[in-house]
Write a protein that holds these residues in place. Structure first.
Motif, PDB file in Angstrom:
ATOM      1  N   TRP A  17       0.804  -1.223   0.000  1.00  0.00           N
ATOM      2  CA  TRP A  17       0.000   0.000   0.000  1.00  0.00           C
ATOM      3  C   TRP A  17       0.835   1.270   0.000  1.00  0.00           C
ATOM      4  O   TRP A  17       0.290   2.386  -0.013  1.00  0.00           O
ATOM      5  CB  TRP A  17      -0.901   0.012   1.244  1.00  0.00           C
ATOM      6  CG  TRP A  17      -0.137  -0.048   2.545  1.00  0.00           C
ATOM      7  CD1 TRP A  17       0.442  -1.135   3.110  1.00  0.00           C
ATOM      8  CD2 TRP A  17       0.135   1.042   3.435  1.00  0.00           C
ATOM      9  NE1 TRP A  17       1.070  -0.807   4.301  1.00  0.00           N
ATOM     10  CE2 TRP A  17       0.883   0.511   4.534  1.00  0.00           C
ATOM     11  CE3 TRP A  17      -0.194   2.394   3.438  1.00  0.00           C
ATOM     12  CZ2 TRP A  17       1.320   1.315   5.588  1.00  0.00           C
ATOM     13  CZ3 TRP A  17       0.241   3.191   4.504  1.00  0.00           C
ATOM     14  CH2 TRP A  17       0.982   2.645   5.559  1.00  0.00           C
ATOM     15  N   LEU A  18       2.161   1.138  -0.021  1.00  0.00           N
ATOM     16  CA  LEU A  18       3.042   2.292   0.145  1.00  0.00           C
ATOM     17  C   LEU A  18       3.300   3.081  -1.134  1.00  0.00           C
ATOM     18  O   LEU A  18       3.528   4.293  -1.083  1.00  0.00           O
ATOM     19  CB  LEU A  18       4.383   1.843   0.733  1.00  0.00           C
ATOM     20  CG  LEU A  18       4.338   1.191   2.110  1.00  0.00           C
ATOM     21  CD1 LEU A  18       5.739   0.724   2.513  1.00  0.00           C
ATOM     22  CD2 LEU A  18       3.781   2.158   3.150  1.00  0.00           C
ATOM     23  N   LEU A  43      10.754   4.420  -2.379  1.00  0.00           N
ATOM     24  CA  LEU A  43      10.035   3.825  -3.507  1.00  0.00           C
ATOM     25  C   LEU A  43      10.886   2.766  -4.195  1.00  0.00           C
ATOM     26  O   LEU A  43      10.378   1.720  -4.639  1.00  0.00           O
ATOM     27  CB  LEU A  43       9.631   4.921  -4.485  1.00  0.00           C
ATOM     28  CG  LEU A  43       8.636   4.551  -5.593  1.00  0.00           C
ATOM     29  CD1 LEU A  43       7.291   4.117  -5.001  1.00  0.00           C
ATOM     30  CD2 LEU A  43       8.450   5.719  -6.552  1.00  0.00           C
ATOM     31  N   GLN A  44      12.182   2.995  -4.267  1.00  0.00           N
ATOM     32  CA  GLN A  44      13.077   2.035  -4.915  1.00  0.00           C
ATOM     33  C   GLN A  44      13.164   0.698  -4.173  1.00  0.00           C
ATOM     34  O   GLN A  44      13.624  -0.290  -4.730  1.00  0.00           O
ATOM     35  CB  GLN A  44      14.484   2.629  -5.052  1.00  0.00           C
ATOM     36  CG  GLN A  44      14.610   3.687  -6.132  1.00  0.00           C
ATOM     37  CD  GLN A  44      16.054   4.119  -6.337  1.00  0.00           C
ATOM     38  OE1 GLN A  44      16.814   4.271  -5.381  1.00  0.00           O
ATOM     39  NE2 GLN A  44      16.437   4.316  -7.582  1.00  0.00           N
ATOM     40  N   THR A  45      12.725   0.647  -2.919  1.00  0.00           N
ATOM     41  CA  THR A  45      12.751  -0.611  -2.169  1.00  0.00           C
ATOM     42  C   THR A  45      11.547  -1.489  -2.469  1.00  0.00           C
ATOM     43  O   THR A  45      11.498  -2.641  -2.028  1.00  0.00           O
ATOM     44  CB  THR A  45      12.792  -0.353  -0.650  1.00  0.00           C
ATOM     45  OG1 THR A  45      11.544   0.205  -0.219  1.00  0.00           O
ATOM     46  CG2 THR A  45      13.930   0.580  -0.271  1.00  0.00           C
ATOM     47  N   LEU A  46      10.569  -0.953  -3.220  1.00  0.00           N
ATOM     48  CA  LEU A  46       9.337  -1.689  -3.497  1.00  0.00           C
ATOM     49  C   LEU A  46       9.462  -2.482  -4.792  1.00  0.00           C
ATOM     50  O   LEU A  46      10.199  -2.093  -5.707  1.00  0.00           O
ATOM     51  CB  LEU A  46       8.157  -0.722  -3.582  1.00  0.00           C
ATOM     52  CG  LEU A  46       7.904   0.152  -2.345  1.00  0.00           C
ATOM     53  CD1 LEU A  46       6.696   1.051  -2.571  1.00  0.00           C
ATOM     54  CD2 LEU A  46       7.722  -0.703  -1.099  1.00  0.00           C
ATOM     55  N   PRO A  47       8.744  -3.588  -4.902  1.00  0.00           N
ATOM     56  CA  PRO A  47       8.797  -4.407  -6.122  1.00  0.00           C
ATOM     57  C   PRO A  47       8.425  -3.580  -7.356  1.00  0.00           C
ATOM     58  O   PRO A  47       7.436  -2.838  -7.360  1.00  0.00           O
ATOM     59  CB  PRO A  47       7.753  -5.500  -5.854  1.00  0.00           C
ATOM     60  CG  PRO A  47       7.663  -5.587  -4.366  1.00  0.00           C
ATOM     61  CD  PRO A  47       7.876  -4.191  -3.863  1.00  0.00           C
ATOM     62  N   TYR A  58      13.946   2.595 -10.615  1.00  0.00           N
ATOM     63  CA  TYR A  58      13.230   3.826 -10.942  1.00  0.00           C
ATOM     64  C   TYR A  58      14.127   5.032 -10.690  1.00  0.00           C
ATOM     65  O   TYR A  58      14.605   5.257  -9.584  1.00  0.00           O
ATOM     66  CB  TYR A  58      11.965   3.937 -10.085  1.00  0.00           C
ATOM     67  CG  TYR A  58      11.155   5.185 -10.349  1.00  0.00           C
ATOM     68  CD1 TYR A  58      10.459   5.337 -11.545  1.00  0.00           C
ATOM     69  CD2 TYR A  58      11.106   6.214  -9.414  1.00  0.00           C
ATOM     70  CE1 TYR A  58       9.719   6.486 -11.795  1.00  0.00           C
ATOM     71  CE2 TYR A  58      10.373   7.360  -9.655  1.00  0.00           C
ATOM     72  CZ  TYR A  58       9.681   7.491 -10.846  1.00  0.00           C
ATOM     73  OH  TYR A  58       8.953   8.628 -11.093  1.00  0.00           O
ATOM     74  N   ASP A  59      14.373   5.821 -11.746  1.00  0.00           N
ATOM     75  CA  ASP A  59      15.220   7.002 -11.624  1.00  0.00           C
ATOM     76  C   ASP A  59      14.339   8.237 -11.471  1.00  0.00           C
ATOM     77  O   ASP A  59      13.227   8.292 -12.008  1.00  0.00           O
ATOM     78  CB  ASP A  59      16.115   7.148 -12.854  1.00  0.00           C
ATOM     79  CG  ASP A  59      17.281   8.097 -12.601  1.00  0.00           C
ATOM     80  OD1 ASP A  59      17.559   8.380 -11.414  1.00  0.00           O
ATOM     81  OD2 ASP A  59      17.901   8.549 -13.573  1.00  0.00           O
ATOM     82  N   PHE A  60      14.845   9.204 -10.739  1.00  0.00           N
ATOM     83  CA  PHE A  60      14.049  10.387 -10.427  1.00  0.00           C
ATOM     84  C   PHE A  60      14.987  11.526 -10.082  1.00  0.00           C
ATOM     85  O   PHE A  60      15.930  11.352  -9.309  1.00  0.00           O
ATOM     86  CB  PHE A  60      13.116  10.074  -9.242  1.00  0.00           C
ATOM     87  CG  PHE A  60      12.356  11.255  -8.713  1.00  0.00           C
ATOM     88  CD1 PHE A  60      11.357  11.850  -9.463  1.00  0.00           C
ATOM     89  CD2 PHE A  60      12.636  11.775  -7.447  1.00  0.00           C
ATOM     90  CE1 PHE A  60      10.648  12.943  -8.968  1.00  0.00           C
ATOM     91  CE2 PHE A  60      11.936  12.863  -6.944  1.00  0.00           C
ATOM     92  CZ  PHE A  60      10.935  13.438  -7.713  1.00  0.00           C
TER      93      PHE A  60
END
Length: 495
Positions: free
Chosen positions: A452-453, A476-480, A485-487
């Motif tokens: 849900w994060l 966010l990068q720790t989520l599947p 994901y670059d930002f």
């Protein structure tokens, strides 16, 4: 900590660096082992004289650069910092938890008048006039004498190798060198806390003497001499603290929660001194940490440099060395499984409520979680930093059931909306940063789930504070599905 700028100490991408910021374009060229920066106004104005980057501060998280000014030894700041792990450049102001309107942090001369107080050994800022300085240091970086006191007498008395062997075999030590490991807790802690604390001068006379001659504190002393550790909740130094509040209205709120618990990283002594363990007289920084690991292989040093913990002091060992009787009572004391993250001492008693260098760190003030700390002072409590999906009402009921804490009056939102969600969506920047970082913390993800994060973190990528956006991106990068994901957390909102 501070190094002379040269090829070996600089990011490779600094060679040829070109980037716009605050109405100007900054261009860097390398000439052999020297780096020169030119500032060119975007509006077509004449380029400013190029300046050499002469010093760099930081070595494993964030690197900041200082240029000459043409005014003696006065330094100015290169406006970009290098994020070492991410291999990214960012405006320095965006690597601190600052409102978006802040464009710069350090004006010319502020390295001399402030930063070098702790980022060198035996610095003397030596103010001249205006914003010019004729500064001197014993050594750049945090060298031996910073922790072990002056070495002149030590060298003089130990030049003969037979003298050294005799002292070694006798095990008597050498009084000419300070050793924090052999000091009482308070004196040992000051060896670190001379820098790792929020401190202030006793008065203008002491400040002038410090500026001219450097500090007289030496490791092993019982007090900081010209200075004192600022503890807002204590009664000492009332006049000095009142003056600080009058001249800088944000001094205390920027550094402390409203009950006096320190909230900024690098100031760990404030937390240690306010802890019950410190009152016993033996507890100090090196009860848990060490500065000289016995093993120096690459793997050991890599693991050590993150927190500089003594061998075996990760997990609960640091606390159990004094609180051994708790070992057999983990489940009964914590009401969590003994092998779970909910039974780890520091997760509950030193939660991540301190922030700096774009991340949260343990508080270093040993305390017990309460709902009142969140209601009265805004500080996220340990329970809701782990149970991100739970309300303050849920926490209050658990603390009542387990530890007989009274349930305080709660607002409707505190009964129906998860505390972490509230802090993230309507909290102040400090709360938002801690929760954005915490949503990437493995123990919290395990306790609260992580499916849900992503929407909340994606929304936080639009936060007005760059530091909060950074933490949301890293979590966010720790989520599947988001690992790569670059930002660009420094980009303008319209980009």
């Amino acid at each position: 900590m501070t190094q002379v700028a040269a090829g070996a100490t600089m990011p490779a991408s600094l060679d040829g660096f070109a980037r716009e910021f605050d109405g100007a374009r900054y261009q860097v060229v390398r000439e052999q082992d020297h780096f020169f920066v030119t500032r060119v106004p975007i509006d077509g104005g004449a380029p400013e004289p190029r300046r050499e980057i002469v010093l760099t501060t930081g070595s494993h998280t964030l690197q900041i650069f200082w240029t000459d000014t043409g005014e003696g030894r006065t330094l100015a700041q290169f406006p970009f910092a290098y994020l070492i792990v991410e291999k990214k450049w960012a405006p320095v102001a965006q690597t601190f938890l600052l409102p978006p309107e802040f464009r710069t942090i350090y004006a010319a001369g502020e390295w001399n008048g402030a930063c070098m107080d702790c980022h060198v050994t035996a610095g003397r800022s030596r103010f001249v006039e205006g914003n010019t300085f004729d500064s001197r240091v014993a050594e750049f970086g945090i060298a031996c004498e910073a922790c072990h006191s002056e070495g002149r007498a030590h060298v003089a008395q130990n030049q003969n190798p037979l003298t050294r062997y005799a002292k070694h075999l006798a095990g008597t030590g050498d009084p000419t060198a300070a050793n924090p490991a052999k000091m009482r807790g308070a004196e040992s802690a000051l060896a670190c806390g001379q820098c790792h604390s929020v401190w202030a001068f006793e008065g203008m006379e002491q400040k002038i003497a410090w500026n001219r001659d450097g500090g007289t504190f030496r490791p092993g002393h019982a007090a900081l001499a010209e200075r004192f550790v600022v503890q807002p909740a204590s009664a000492d130094h009332a006049a000095q603290k009142n003056l600080i509040a009058q001249t800088n209205e944000n001094f205390f709120s920027d550094r402390f929660w409203s009950d006096g618990m320190v909230r900024v990283t690098g100031r760990e002594l404030n937390g240690v001194m306010a802890s019950p363990c410190y009152q016993g007289g033996n507890f100090s920084c090196i009860s848990c940490h060490e500065m000289h690991p016995e093993k120096t292989d690459a793997a050991t040093v890599t693991a050590w440099r993150e927190h500089q913990m003594k061998p075996g002091m990760t997990g609960d060992a640091a606390c159990l060395q004094c609180h051994e009787t708790k070992r057999a009572q983990f489940a009964a004391h914590t009401h969590h499984a003994a092998d779970s993250d909910g039974s780890r001492c520091m997760n509950c008693h030193m939660p991540h409520t301190t922030y700096g260098l774009l991340r949260a760190i343990p508080s270093h003030q040993i305390s017990s979680p309460t709902v009142r700390e969140s209601l009265d002072h805004g500080r996220p409590n340990a329970c809701n930093l782990c149970h991100l999906d739970r309300t303050l009402a849920w926490t209050a009921e658990k603390l009542r059931e387990w530890y007989h804490q009274p349930v305080p009056a709660l607002a409707p939102d505190d009964r129906t909306i998860a505390a972490a969600v509230q802090w993230l969506l309507k909290g102040d920047a400090g709360q938002r940063a801690l929760v954005a970082w915490g949503m990437g913390w493995a123990p919290a993800q395990q306790a609260a789930g992580r499916d849900w994060l992503a929407p909340l973190l994606a929304l936080t990528l639009n936060d007005s504070y760059a530091a909060v956006r950074f933490d949301a991106w890293k979590s966010l990068q720790t989520l599947p599905g988001f690992a790569n994901y670059d930002f660009d957390f420094t980009a303008a909102e319209t980009v």
